[in-house]
Write a protein that holds these residues in place. Structure first.
Motif, PDB file in Angstrom:
ATOM      1  N   SER A   1     -18.349  26.762 133.210  1.00 15.63           N
ATOM      2  CA  SER A   1     -19.360  27.795 133.010  1.00 15.63           C
ATOM      3  C   SER A   1     -20.386  27.308 131.994  1.00 15.63           C
ATOM      4  O   SER A   1     -20.298  26.192 131.475  1.00 15.63           O
ATOM      5  N   LYS A   2     -21.345  28.167 131.698  1.00 16.20           N
ATOM      6  CA  LYS A   2     -22.407  27.784 130.774  1.00 16.20           C
ATOM      7  C   LYS A   2     -21.877  27.573 129.358  1.00 16.20           C
ATOM      8  O   LYS A   2     -22.381  26.721 128.620  1.00 16.20           O
ATOM      9  N   ILE A   3     -20.835  28.317 128.986  1.00 16.80           N
ATOM     10  CA  ILE A   3     -20.287  28.120 127.639  1.00 16.80           C
ATOM     11  C   ILE A   3     -19.587  26.766 127.545  1.00 16.80           C
ATOM     12  O   ILE A   3     -19.601  26.110 126.507  1.00 16.80           O
ATOM     13  N   HIS A   4     -18.977  26.312 128.653  1.00 15.90           N
ATOM     14  CA  HIS A   4     -18.354  24.990 128.650  1.00 15.90           C
ATOM     15  C   HIS A   4     -19.419  23.898 128.554  1.00 15.90           C
ATOM     16  O   HIS A   4     -19.228  22.893 127.858  1.00 15.90           O
ATOM     17  N   MET A   5     -20.542  24.088 129.248  1.00 18.68           N
ATOM     18  CA  MET A   5     -21.618  23.109 129.156  1.00 18.68           C
ATOM     19  C   MET A   5     -22.168  23.058 127.730  1.00 18.68           C
ATOM     20  O   MET A   5     -22.461  21.973 127.200  1.00 18.68           O
TER      21      MET A   5
END
Length: 778
Positions: A592-596
């Motif tokens: 997800s965007k938080i992982h990126m």
């Protein structure tokens, strides 16, 4: 709708319009060819129809080939949509769609005239027109908007701005206090999120830690680019009055050239992963600024022989392929036989060229076989690849430091071509070098040696080099069969084999992956990012994130590439990031965007610690192990993280951080699992060192644990109701301890070196453990 003479940004010449008859909702999809109509319909169904829980009942179109082809009709049948065709030359039967097309085209012309944007942006502006049209009251709907008719609520219009208006993109590339923190751009498009817009930005994005660059292969015609602003236009002519090449030297100059000149400029796009929208920059003369020196041309790497022969560097690529063919002939890799000589039931495996431009601008070509077509047992045997353990390599460095030996690294060029092949394997002639015999029969290659791409090539290479090494006096170790030792006449040589890379020791050893770290940062556009002092992004990140925050296919691929590169670093030398790398790797399948954001945080940490290294020094030539577990911190399944680190010659020889395979029922069990994993690694290390002739120094090794309860359980000879389910691990640990091969010791948590691989640490704690590891034994 199309073809349109001026291609849109991205090479699009067609527009596919879809209009819902009930809600008057309009969707537009840009296409390069009419064959993409099936993809547009699939996207429309998956992104709009399915999420709104409607069903596509009927689809009405003209009799163009894009709507009458078999794939299009089969997809309509698959989703249960009735397909209707308008009569030939009767557009009145599709009045709503035809009227929508004329309306959108008129809006695009008005926007281009009013905004002064270049005409090649008509594709993006067509989507903008559809976006705005869906939010404008429609007379056929009783003056409500198509948005409200579809979603049952009014659209939020607070984010709308005039198309072509100035916008400013915040960046962190400034180096001085008064440097600008923004890049000026122009608004081109909108998306559903109210705070995200698609911008036209002529700025060079190199060094931005939030975005990466990708180069377009097409140079669009920017003849329509103009501006109504009163600015001085840069001069594009030399003293003789003739046009000269535009070579911007600064970001400011590049901005002016992109916005206020009619000079053709190549487009470069990048994706902002947080908001999933596209932005565009311009670079003059097809020169890619990001990751390259100024004025350096973008290299086009062909993927087929035919494309290589069509490029300006044809002579260079031809010379490279000729050199490869001559090398194969000199080594007698194959012999030519007629295709009729291929036994019945045997495949003729395809071949292809792999092209590459080396850093020194050398053009290289390699002929490889399409090994995925091989049949096991017929033209392919074993597939084992000779790869020694990374722990073995680190211990070899430690030995070299302690005994003051030379360290030599060798790379066997075209290693597989020296390996004899046991199976009958037939391969197509190299593309561009096809031949026939005097009877006009087509010839194929019957391999006498292995070839890159074959499934059995690594194992054939192992058999070849193993027999050669044994013949001259080397023999493989039992603990790691890819480590060889030569011990004759008071001469000791240790050799490690990693496919075709050899490491030989014959003084302090220094293992530093600085160049690799820099290459990772440059690859992902983070070479000039602002560094950070901690690797961790925070506590455990869950792999279960809201669906709307998941990355698209391109973002997912980018995330996987970042973590894959970082994982190698963590396994080889970077014990300071092994916890973060292990944590981020668990989200590889669905990031997800938080992982990126966390991955980019890690890259920024690496940017500030490129010189991080493992240095082996003389002294402390023994093995000291530490283990730790974090006790069920994983938010998804309650599992614990295990970590161990083995110190040898004042530096880590073996290290690991990973999620336990079982769910521990107590912190004692989690610590016991971690200590059992550490003990197995200690046994491997001591066995290898004994085989290398260092038995006295490694007859026993201490293991440090920071849990007194675990020490008490290990020392207790009876089982209680709380520990009887862990009996098998007890038996293994107690056996090793009783034999005297490992001794168990207590260490305070603040001094436990393995703590660096079990949880997120703040800046002070993280740096404290790094300093303690680097100064181990002092």
């Amino acid at each position: 709708m199309g073809p349109i003479s001026l291609p849109a940004l991205g090479g699009f010449r067609y527009v596919n319009k879809l209009v819902d008859e009930k809600t008057k909702w309009k969707e537009t999809f840009l296409m390069k060819t009419k064959r993409d109509a099936i993809k547009a319909l699939q996207l429309f169904n998956q992104s709009l129809v399915v999420p709104t829980r409607f069903r596509l009942d009927c689809l009405r179109g003209d009799k163009g080939t894009e709507c009458t082809c078999r794939e299009f009709r089969e997809y309509c049948l698959q989703i249960g949509a009735k397909l209707e065709y308008a009569s030939t030359n009767t557009p009145q039967q599709m009045g709503a769609n035809e009227r929508a097309g004329r309306t959108l085209a008129a809006m695009v012309r008005c926007i281009l005239t009013d905004s002064g944007l270049p005409q090649f942006l008509w594709g993006q502006l067509m989507q903008t027109a559809a976006y705005l049209s869906n939010r404008v009251p429609h007379a056929a709907l009783g003056n409500i908007t198509p948005y409200k008719a579809l979603y049952g609520k009014d659209a939020n219009l607070g984010h709308l701005r005039a198309i072509g208006a100035r916008a400013f993109v915040h960046v962190e590339t400034h180096t001085r206090n008064l440097d600008s923190k923004v890049w000026e751009s122009r608004i081109v498009n909108f998306i559903e999120t109210p705070y995200a817009r698609q911008d036209l930005t002529p700025s060079n994005m190199a060094g931005n830690d939030e975005v990466g660059l990708r180069s377009s292969t097409r140079v669009p015609d920017h003849a329509g680019m103009r501006s109504t602003a009163k600015v001085d236009k840069p001069s594009l002519t030399n003293q003789s009055g003739r046009d000269t090449a535009v070579k911007p030297k600064t970001i400011r100059e590049l901005r002016r050239l992109a916005l206020y000149t009619d000079t053709p400029l190549a487009d470069v796009g990048h994706r902002e992963e947080r908001f999933d929208f596209l932005e565009y920059a311009f670079v003059a003369n097809n020169t890619q600024i990001h990751g390259r020196s100024e004025g350096e041309k973008v290299k086009t790497i062909p993927n087929t022989c035919k494309k290589a022969m069509e490029l300006p560097e044809t002579k260079l690529w031809k010379a490279a392929t000729d050199k490869e063919i001559k090398s194969l002939q000199d080594l007698k890799v194959y012999k030519l036989v007629p295709r009729t000589d291929v036994p019945l039931g045997h495949n003729v495996i395809g071949s292809k060229w792999v092209f590459k431009v080396k850093p020194e601008n050398t053009h290289k070509a390699r002929l490889v076989a399409k090994g995925w077509n091989q049949v096991p047992g017929r033209d392919c045997g074993g597939t084992f690849a000779p790869v020694c353990r990374l722990q073995s390599i680190r211990m070899v460095f430690a030995i070299a430091a302690e005994k003051d030996l030379d360290v030599i690294q060798l790379d066997v060029k075209t290693a597989f071509l020296y390996a004899d092949i046991e199976e009958n394997v037939f391969v197509e002639m190299a593309p561009g070098y096809e031949a026939k015999n005097m009877e006009e029969l087509q010839l194929v290659m019957k391999l006498e040696k292995s070839l890159d791409g074959l499934a059995q090539s690594p194992q054939d290479w192992l058999k070849t080099i193993d027999s050669s090494l044994v013949e001259i006096g080397f023999f493989p170790l039992k603990s790691d069969t890819c480590v060889y030792i030569y011990d004759h006449n008071n001469t000791v040589v240790v050799l490690t084999l990693y496919v075709d890379d050899l490491l030989i020791i014959r003084g302090g050893a220094h293992h530093q992956p600085g160049n690799y770290t820099t290459s990772i940062l440059d690859r992902f556009g983070m070479g000039s990012c602002k560094p950070l002092s901690t690797a961790g992004f925070g506590p455990e990140l869950s792999v279960k994130q809201p669906e709307e925050t998941l990355l698209n296919a391109e973002g997912k691929q980018r995330y996987q590439a970042i973590i894959g590169s970082v994982m190698y670093l963590a396994q080889v030398t970077r014990y300071d990031i092994m916890y973060c790398a292990s944590q981020f790797a668990r989200a590889m399948s669905n990031p997800s965007k938080i992982h990126m954001g966390a991955a980019k945080h890690l890259l920024r940490y690496l940017s500030g610690s490129r010189d991080f290294s493992i240095t082996y020094k003389r002294g402390g030539f023994d093995l000291t192990a530490s283990s730790n577990a974090n006790g069920g911190h994983n938010t998804d399944n309650g599992k614990s993280m295990s970590s161990y680190i083995m110190m040898m010659s004042t530096a880590p020889a073996s290290l690991k951080s990973g999620l336990q395979s079982l769910t521990a029922m107590s912190t004692v069990e989690a610590e016991l699992v971690a200590s059992a994993l550490a003990m197995k690694e200690v046994i491997f290390c001591t066995n290898m060192m004994k085989e290398l002739g260092f038995g006295s120094e490694f007859s026993s090794a201490p293991l440090f644990i920071d849990s007194t309860a675990t020490l008490n359980v290990i020392g207790n000879q009876t089982f209680s109701g709380h520990t009887k389910h862990m009996a098998l691990r007890f038996f293994y640990i107690r056996k090793i301890v009783k034999e005297g091969r490992i001794s168990i010791h207590y260490i305070p948590t603040e001094d436990n070196l393995a703590d660096i691989g079990t949880e997120y640490l703040n800046k002070q704690r993280h740096q404290y453990l790094i300093d303690k590891i680097k100064n181990f034994g002092k």
